[in-house]
Design a protein around this motif. Structure first.
Motif, PDB file in Angstrom:
ATOM      1  N   LEU A   1      28.718  50.490  85.901  1.00  0.00           N
ATOM      2  CA  LEU A   1      29.970  50.553  85.153  1.00  0.00           C
ATOM      3  C   LEU A   1      30.988  49.582  85.749  1.00  0.00           C
ATOM      4  O   LEU A   1      30.880  49.176  86.903  1.00  0.00           O
ATOM      5  CB  LEU A   1      30.518  51.982  85.176  1.00  0.00           C
ATOM      6  CG  LEU A   1      29.649  53.041  84.482  1.00  0.00           C
ATOM      7  CD1 LEU A   1      30.238  54.429  84.691  1.00  0.00           C
ATOM      8  CD2 LEU A   1      29.496  52.749  82.996  1.00  0.00           C
ATOM      9  N   ASN A   2      31.974  49.260  84.949  1.00  0.00           N
ATOM     10  CA  ASN A   2      32.981  48.276  85.365  1.00  0.00           C
ATOM     11  C   ASN A   2      34.093  48.918  86.188  1.00  0.00           C
ATOM     12  O   ASN A   2      34.320  50.134  86.144  1.00  0.00           O
ATOM     13  CB  ASN A   2      33.596  47.585  84.151  1.00  0.00           C
ATOM     14  CG  ASN A   2      32.658  46.568  83.541  1.00  0.00           C
ATOM     15  OD1 ASN A   2      31.842  45.973  84.248  1.00  0.00           O
ATOM     16  ND2 ASN A   2      32.770  46.361  82.237  1.00  0.00           N
ATOM     17  N   SER A   3      34.779  48.060  86.904  1.00  0.00           N
ATOM     18  CA  SER A   3      35.957  48.455  87.677  1.00  0.00           C
ATOM     19  C   SER A   3      37.175  47.748  87.091  1.00  0.00           C
ATOM     20  O   SER A   3      37.144  46.531  86.855  1.00  0.00           O
ATOM     21  CB  SER A   3      35.776  48.074  89.151  1.00  0.00           C
ATOM     22  OG  SER A   3      36.944  48.341  89.883  1.00  0.00           O
ATOM     23  N   TYR A   4      38.245  48.521  86.864  1.00  0.00           N
ATOM     24  CA  TYR A   4      39.453  47.966  86.245  1.00  0.00           C
ATOM     25  C   TYR A   4      40.638  48.143  87.201  1.00  0.00           C
ATOM     26  O   TYR A   4      40.944  49.263  87.611  1.00  0.00           O
ATOM     27  CB  TYR A   4      39.755  48.672  84.926  1.00  0.00           C
ATOM     28  CG  TYR A   4      38.799  48.330  83.817  1.00  0.00           C
ATOM     29  CD1 TYR A   4      39.034  47.244  82.978  1.00  0.00           C
ATOM     30  CD2 TYR A   4      37.644  49.086  83.611  1.00  0.00           C
ATOM     31  CE1 TYR A   4      38.147  46.930  81.957  1.00  0.00           C
ATOM     32  CE2 TYR A   4      36.756  48.777  82.600  1.00  0.00           C
ATOM     33  CZ  TYR A   4      37.005  47.693  81.774  1.00  0.00           C
ATOM     34  OH  TYR A   4      36.129  47.374  80.759  1.00  0.00           O
ATOM     35  N   PRO A   5      41.330  47.056  87.534  1.00  0.00           N
ATOM     36  CA  PRO A   5      42.512  47.151  88.400  1.00  0.00           C
ATOM     37  C   PRO A   5      43.798  47.210  87.573  1.00  0.00           C
ATOM     38  O   PRO A   5      43.846  46.789  86.410  1.00  0.00           O
ATOM     39  CB  PRO A   5      42.441  45.854  89.205  1.00  0.00           C
ATOM     40  CG  PRO A   5      41.818  44.880  88.256  1.00  0.00           C
ATOM     41  CD  PRO A   5      40.869  45.663  87.371  1.00  0.00           C
ATOM     42  N   ALA A   6      44.839  47.721  88.199  1.00  0.00           N
ATOM     43  CA  ALA A   6      46.198  47.711  87.648  1.00  0.00           C
ATOM     44  C   ALA A   6      46.270  48.237  86.223  1.00  0.00           C
ATOM     45  O   ALA A   6      46.855  47.620  85.326  1.00  0.00           O
ATOM     46  CB  ALA A   6      46.777  46.299  87.715  1.00  0.00           C
TER      47      ALA A   6
ATOM     48  N   ARG B   1      35.309  52.852  87.809  1.00  0.00           N
ATOM     49  CA  ARG B   1      36.403  53.013  88.777  1.00  0.00           C
ATOM     50  C   ARG B   1      37.651  52.372  88.176  1.00  0.00           C
ATOM     51  O   ARG B   1      37.623  51.247  87.696  1.00  0.00           O
ATOM     52  CB  ARG B   1      36.056  52.337  90.104  1.00  0.00           C
ATOM     53  CG  ARG B   1      34.774  52.851  90.728  1.00  0.00           C
ATOM     54  CD  ARG B   1      34.529  52.233  92.093  1.00  0.00           C
ATOM     55  NE  ARG B   1      34.568  50.772  92.069  1.00  0.00           N
ATOM     56  CZ  ARG B   1      33.533  49.997  91.767  1.00  0.00           C
ATOM     57  NH1 ARG B   1      32.371  50.543  91.438  1.00  0.00           N
ATOM     58  NH2 ARG B   1      33.646  48.683  91.792  1.00  0.00           N
ATOM     59  N   VAL B   2      38.750  53.104  88.225  1.00  0.00           N
ATOM     60  CA  VAL B   2      40.013  52.618  87.677  1.00  0.00           C
ATOM     61  C   VAL B   2      41.071  52.702  88.770  1.00  0.00           C
ATOM     62  O   VAL B   2      41.260  53.768  89.386  1.00  0.00           O
ATOM     63  CB  VAL B   2      40.440  53.433  86.442  1.00  0.00           C
ATOM     64  CG1 VAL B   2      41.834  53.024  86.005  1.00  0.00           C
ATOM     65  CG2 VAL B   2      39.444  53.243  85.305  1.00  0.00           C
ATOM     66  N   TYR B   3      41.730  51.576  88.993  1.00  0.00           N
ATOM     67  CA  TYR B   3      42.849  51.524  89.956  1.00  0.00           C
ATOM     68  C   TYR B   3      44.126  51.388  89.136  1.00  0.00           C
ATOM     69  O   TYR B   3      44.349  50.376  88.466  1.00  0.00           O
ATOM     70  CB  TYR B   3      42.665  50.344  90.903  1.00  0.00           C
ATOM     71  CG  TYR B   3      41.397  50.426  91.715  1.00  0.00           C
ATOM     72  CD1 TYR B   3      41.378  51.056  92.945  1.00  0.00           C
ATOM     73  CD2 TYR B   3      40.207  49.875  91.233  1.00  0.00           C
ATOM     74  CE1 TYR B   3      40.201  51.136  93.693  1.00  0.00           C
ATOM     75  CE2 TYR B   3      39.039  49.956  91.956  1.00  0.00           C
ATOM     76  CZ  TYR B   3      39.042  50.592  93.198  1.00  0.00           C
ATOM     77  OH  TYR B   3      37.872  50.666  93.927  1.00  0.00           O
ATOM     78  N   PHE B   4      44.961  52.403  89.160  1.00  0.00           N
ATOM     79  CA  PHE B   4      46.138  52.450  88.307  1.00  0.00           C
ATOM     80  C   PHE B   4      47.293  51.659  88.932  1.00  0.00           C
ATOM     81  O   PHE B   4      47.338  51.421  90.142  1.00  0.00           O
ATOM     82  CB  PHE B   4      46.558  53.897  88.077  1.00  0.00           C
ATOM     83  CG  PHE B   4      45.549  54.690  87.291  1.00  0.00           C
ATOM     84  CD1 PHE B   4      45.467  54.561  85.910  1.00  0.00           C
ATOM     85  CD2 PHE B   4      44.670  55.549  87.927  1.00  0.00           C
ATOM     86  CE1 PHE B   4      44.531  55.286  85.174  1.00  0.00           C
ATOM     87  CE2 PHE B   4      43.738  56.284  87.204  1.00  0.00           C
ATOM     88  CZ  PHE B   4      43.668  56.151  85.826  1.00  0.00           C
ATOM     89  N   SER B   5      48.213  51.279  88.078  1.00  0.00           N
ATOM     90  CA  SER B   5      49.391  50.526  88.526  1.00  0.00           C
ATOM     91  C   SER B   5      50.336  51.434  89.309  1.00  0.00           C
ATOM     92  O   SER B   5      50.172  52.663  89.345  1.00  0.00           O
ATOM     93  CB  SER B   5      50.108  49.921  87.311  1.00  0.00           C
ATOM     94  OG  SER B   5      50.518  50.944  86.417  1.00  0.00           O
ATOM     95  N   SER B   6      51.309  50.827  89.922  1.00  0.00           N
ATOM     96  CA  SER B   6      52.269  51.587  90.736  1.00  0.00           C
ATOM     97  C   SER B   6      53.056  52.564  89.859  1.00  0.00           C
ATOM     98  O   SER B   6      53.211  52.367  88.649  1.00  0.00           O
ATOM     99  CB  SER B   6      53.227  50.632  91.448  1.00  0.00           C
ATOM    100  OG  SER B   6      53.924  49.830  90.512  1.00  0.00           O
TER     101      SER B   6
ATOM    102  N   VAL C   1      49.861  59.801  84.086  1.00  0.00           N
ATOM    103  CA  VAL C   1      50.963  59.173  83.356  1.00  0.00           C
ATOM    104  C   VAL C   1      51.638  58.120  84.230  1.00  0.00           C
ATOM    105  O   VAL C   1      51.464  58.087  85.454  1.00  0.00           O
ATOM    106  CB  VAL C   1      51.999  60.228  82.904  1.00  0.00           C
ATOM    107  CG1 VAL C   1      51.346  61.247  81.979  1.00  0.00           C
ATOM    108  CG2 VAL C   1      52.622  60.931  84.114  1.00  0.00           C
ATOM    109  N   ASN C   2      52.414  57.278  83.560  1.00  0.00           N
ATOM    110  CA  ASN C   2      53.228  56.282  84.253  1.00  0.00           C
ATOM    111  C   ASN C   2      54.631  56.326  83.645  1.00  0.00           C
ATOM    112  O   ASN C   2      54.808  56.036  82.461  1.00  0.00           O
ATOM    113  CB  ASN C   2      52.616  54.889  84.095  1.00  0.00           C
ATOM    114  CG  ASN C   2      53.327  53.859  84.938  1.00  0.00           C
ATOM    115  OD1 ASN C   2      54.444  53.436  84.609  1.00  0.00           O
ATOM    116  ND2 ASN C   2      52.695  53.431  86.021  1.00  0.00           N
ATOM    117  N   GLY C   3      55.587  56.743  84.446  1.00  0.00           N
ATOM    118  CA  GLY C   3      56.944  56.891  83.931  1.00  0.00           C
ATOM    119  C   GLY C   3      57.210  58.313  83.485  1.00  0.00           C
ATOM    120  O   GLY C   3      56.335  59.188  83.495  1.00  0.00           O
ATOM    121  N   ALA C   4      58.436  58.538  83.031  1.00  0.00           N
ATOM    122  CA  ALA C   4      58.860  59.887  82.656  1.00  0.00           C
ATOM    123  C   ALA C   4      58.796  60.137  81.161  1.00  0.00           C
ATOM    124  O   ALA C   4      58.896  61.278  80.711  1.00  0.00           O
ATOM    125  CB  ALA C   4      60.283  60.133  83.158  1.00  0.00           C
ATOM    126  N   GLY C   5      58.668  59.089  80.350  1.00  0.00           N
ATOM    127  CA  GLY C   5      58.672  59.287  78.898  1.00  0.00           C
ATOM    128  C   GLY C   5      57.351  59.812  78.376  1.00  0.00           C
ATOM    129  O   GLY C   5      56.304  59.718  79.024  1.00  0.00           O
TER     130      GLY C   5
END
Length: 335
Positions: free
Chosen positions: A164-169, A185-190, A214-218
């Motif tokens: 399987l693939n690995s995805y950054p950010a 494998r997934v590496y999520f953004s800050s 999630v990313n952010g509050a919305g």
């Protein structure tokens, strides 16, 4: 002179008679059974009492060293071979070879029992052939069970991740699940986190727990990335406590590939959609962690530990069985 000549003749005749008598006694073969004596040979009146003894003074039966060594090492080698091919990359890359070796092992078990039965018809004592057949059948059965367990619980997912693939950010607020269907494998953004407020559990013997990433509050248009776990949200507060939920450095996901559990995670996501009024078009399930590669490496290490521990345990039990067999066979006069 005539008297001396007669005396010498008588002495020579006595010596000849004693020599013939000693030859007859030495010709009697050693045996623990009366059937082993020649029909025309009279061993003497004392032999009838000695023939009823299993052991004669000064006589010891030799150990069957070849049978003992074979029974110690051959079943263990068969167990280790089947364990390895059914637990590691051979089964994953060439399953026909792995299952073919299992069939060969089963055929060997049938042949060994047939030989043991034939040996029993020739000798009233079953001895080593029967013991070998029993231990070989245990080696094939235990090797198949242990190999299948290690493959399904440790190695299958680890080997799948390599394909399987690995995805950054990856930003859950901007990317959708259908864009990462082949993700391992997934590496999520800050600033990406697990939203505890939208967690949910589905009860079916075990409790299958989910919480959106999630990313952010919305609010997101579609919650497609979910952290999951089993029996880790049945606390009094019903909080999501799966994976490295309390690790502030965790911002990665290792794809959850167990199809048997994924259907229950989907049901938990559907409950969350109904409960919180959210939408999840293409949910993907992950184990929340800081280092996905370390998780994979730990699974591989656990597989090898189980492999070597299994060999040690089987060898120890087999060695104990051989020792007990030697003692048992020695009591009936068979080594």
């Amino acid at each position: 002179l005539l008297a001396f000549s007669r005396r010498d003749g008588l002495l020579q005749a006595c010596r000849n008679e004693e020599y013939r008598s000693s030859e007859k006694t030495m010709a009697v073969p050693y045996s623990t059974f009366n059937a082993g004596l020649p029909e025309k040979l009279d061993p003497g009146p004392g032999y009838a009492q000695q023939s009823n003894l299993t052991w004669l003074p000064g006589k010891r039966r030799r150990l069957n060293a070849v049978a003992i060594i074979a029974n110690i090492f051959v079943p263990t080698a068969v167990f280790a071979t089947l364990f390895y091919v059914l637990a590691f990359h051979v089964r994953y890359q060439q399953p026909q070879v792995a299952w073919g070796l299992l069939v060969v092992g089963l055929i060997a078990v049938v042949i060994s029992f047939a030989v043991a039965r034939l040996d029993k018809t020739r000798d009233s004592q079953p001895m080593w052939h029967t013991f070998f057949a029993i231990m070989l059948s245990m080696a094939v059965l235990c090797g198949a069970i242990c190999g299948d367990y290690v493959f399904k619980h440790f190695m299958e997912a680890s080997l799948d991740f390599k394909n399987l693939n690995s995805y950054p950010a990856v930003n859950p607020a901007k990317q959708r699940g259908q864009q990462l269907m082949d993700a391992g494998r997934v590496y999520f953004s800050s600033n990406t986190k697990v939203d505890q407020k939208l967690s949910m559990g589905f009860q079916d013997y075990s409790e299958y727990c989910v919480a959106p990433i999630v990313n952010g509050a919305g609010q997101l248009a579609s919650y497609d990335f979910w952290a999951v776990g089993v029996d880790c949200c049945n606390n009094p507060e019903h909080e999501f406590r799966c994976g490295e939920y309390n690790n502030p450095h965790a911002a990665s996901g290792l794809r959850h590939l167990d199809e048997g559990q994924r259907k229950f995670f989907r049901l938990a996501v559907q409950q969350a959609e109904a409960a919180y009024g959210i939408k999840a078009d293409h949910p993907l399930f992950f184990t929340w962690t800081q280092d996905p590669l370390a998780v994979v490496a730990s699974q591989v290490d656990a597989a090898w530990k189980n492999f070597f521990m299994g060999i040690f345990c089987f060898f120890s039990l087999n060695l104990l069985g051989v020792g007990m067999a030697v003692l048992g066979f020695s009591r009936i006069g068979h080594f």
